[in-house]
Design a protein around this motif. Structure first.
Motif, PDB file in Angstrom:
ATOM      1  N   ASN A 149      -3.567   4.106   3.744  1.00 52.15           N
ATOM      2  CA  ASN A 149      -3.096   5.169   2.764  1.00 52.15           C
ATOM      3  C   ASN A 149      -3.168   4.752   1.427  1.00 52.15           C
ATOM      4  O   ASN A 149      -2.728   3.807   1.170  1.00 52.15           O
ATOM      5  CB  ASN A 149      -1.804   5.843   3.165  1.00 52.15           C
ATOM      6  CG  ASN A 149      -0.602   4.747   3.044  1.00 52.15           C
ATOM      7  OD1 ASN A 149      -0.642   3.853   3.794  1.00 52.15           O
ATOM      8  ND2 ASN A 149       0.253   4.905   2.033  1.00 52.15           N
ATOM      9  N   PRO A 158       0.697  11.892   3.552  1.00 51.67           N
ATOM     10  CA  PRO A 158       0.878  11.871   4.964  1.00 51.67           C
ATOM     11  C   PRO A 158       0.253  12.568   6.064  1.00 51.67           C
ATOM     12  O   PRO A 158      -0.137  12.167   7.257  1.00 51.67           O
ATOM     13  CB  PRO A 158       2.477  11.227   5.228  1.00 51.67           C
ATOM     14  CG  PRO A 158       2.972  12.029   4.190  1.00 51.67           C
ATOM     15  CD  PRO A 158       1.989  11.966   2.776  1.00 51.67           C
ATOM     16  N   TYR A 182       2.394   5.055  -0.530  1.00 52.45           N
ATOM     17  CA  TYR A 182       2.973   6.740  -0.418  1.00 52.45           C
ATOM     18  C   TYR A 182       3.808   7.000  -1.868  1.00 52.45           C
ATOM     19  O   TYR A 182       3.934   7.929  -2.432  1.00 52.45           O
ATOM     20  CB  TYR A 182       3.827   6.650   0.687  1.00 52.45           C
ATOM     21  CG  TYR A 182       3.077   7.072   1.895  1.00 52.45           C
ATOM     22  CD1 TYR A 182       2.005   8.007   1.966  1.00 52.45           C
ATOM     23  CD2 TYR A 182       2.935   6.222   3.000  1.00 52.45           C
ATOM     24  CE1 TYR A 182       1.025   8.252   2.889  1.00 52.45           C
ATOM     25  CE2 TYR A 182       2.139   6.342   4.056  1.00 52.45           C
ATOM     26  CZ  TYR A 182       1.150   7.442   3.888  1.00 52.45           C
ATOM     27  OH  TYR A 182       0.367   7.758   5.098  1.00 52.45           O
ATOM     28  N   ALA A 193       7.499  10.024   4.857  1.00 52.16           N
ATOM     29  CA  ALA A 193       6.024   9.600   5.235  1.00 52.16           C
ATOM     30  C   ALA A 193       5.818   8.721   6.604  1.00 52.16           C
ATOM     31  O   ALA A 193       5.240   8.884   7.347  1.00 52.16           O
ATOM     32  CB  ALA A 193       5.374   8.717   4.193  1.00 52.16           C
TER      33      ALA A 193
END
Length: 289
Positions: A149, A158, A182, A193
């Motif tokens: 990510n 997410p 995140y 997340a």
């Protein structure tokens, strides 16, 4: 869980033997390798932007021998950060699929079960097209490809990561969990997340993140990370992160995660050793407690 260190930042200053010297000095014996850590095979020149992001043509045999002689294991083999867009520009989805397969072959040659990659620069829909055949190939070879990510692309939310992992639905594909990324995408890293993507987590990165403020002292700014229209991304030592590192490690243990947890402070080369001196014993203590 096992401690490793990301070789990406170190590659800017040190050769691979020197990187291993640095990590040995901190009692670390596992590394995440990037193409920049590994030189080409004798007689081969890797000069194009695409070759710089890929694993084909690199001297895996000599690298494996070096790692074995130094007692190191490879936590993960990572495809270059810009691999997706440069491969799509040269040959579309099939070129990115082949680059992913090349990274899987490198992981096997280096004794790793993980390949990490990014969707930076392309939509997740196109990423999925390239990933499906690559994930099937990875599964055949006993490797898992993970999507990391990132803060400012389609992998930031997410829910998007969970969706693409659900759609690909392959034992050869999962996600990496990077709570700092995140946080920098304006998402609660934990528990929100984490709980969204937990069924697909196959790898973990940890670094200390904060909102960079030029008025602060003692804060190392790693890079602006393509966020010129947002708050600057800042980095602090892991114990000072703006999100709960200790709670995250406890939850990973509770949920049975037993893989690598890789440190990757995104700070200038001159600050890396300073951060390692703080972060390595701190994280080792959390993993061993």
């Amino acid at each position: 869980m096992k401690l490793a260190v990301n070789g990406q930042q170190l590659a800017r200053t040190y050769s691979l033997p020197e990187v291993l010297d640095v990590l040995t000095g901190f009692g670390v014996d596992a590394i995440e390798l990037w193409p920049a850590n590994v030189g080409p095979k004798p007689g081969i020149t890797l000069s194009s932007p695409e070759e710089a992001e890929r694993w084909e043509g690199r001297d895996l045999e000599a690298t494996a021998a070096l790692l074995q002689s130094r007692g190191f294991s490879v936590a993960c083999v990572t495809l270059g950060f810009w691999a997706a867009p440069v491969c799509f520009a040269s040959g579309g989805a099939s070129a990115f699929t082949e680059a992913l397969r090349g990274a899987v072959d490198a992981a096997v040659a280096l004794g790793s079960k993980l390949v990490n990659c990014y969707s930076t620069g392309i939509p997740l829909k196109l990423f999925g097209q390239a990933m499906r055949p690559a994930a099937a190939y990875a599964a055949e070879r006993g490797v898992v490809i993970t999507l990391e990510n990132e803060a400012h692309d389609e992998s930031g939310p997410p829910a998007s990561v969970r969706k693409i992992a659900d759609e690909i639905a392959s034992p050869g594909f999962g996600t990496q969990y990077d709570p700092c990324n995140y946080y920098h995408s304006y998402v609660e890293p934990y528990p929100a997340a984490y709980e969204e993507i937990q069924p697909h987590i196959r790898y973990v990165h940890l670094k200390g993140g904060c909102r960079y403020d030029a008025r602060q002292t003692g804060v190392h700014k790693g890079s602006v990370m393509r966020d010129s229209d947002r708050d600057h991304i800042g980095y602090v030592p892991l114990p000072e992160a703006a999100f709960p590192i200790e709670a995250i490690v406890r939850r990973l243990k509770k949920d049975g995660y037993s893989g690598f947890v890789t440190l990757e402070p995104h700070v200038p080369p001159a600050a890396l050793l300073e951060f390692y001196a703080i972060e390595i014993p701190y994280l080792r203590g959390l993993l061993e407690s």
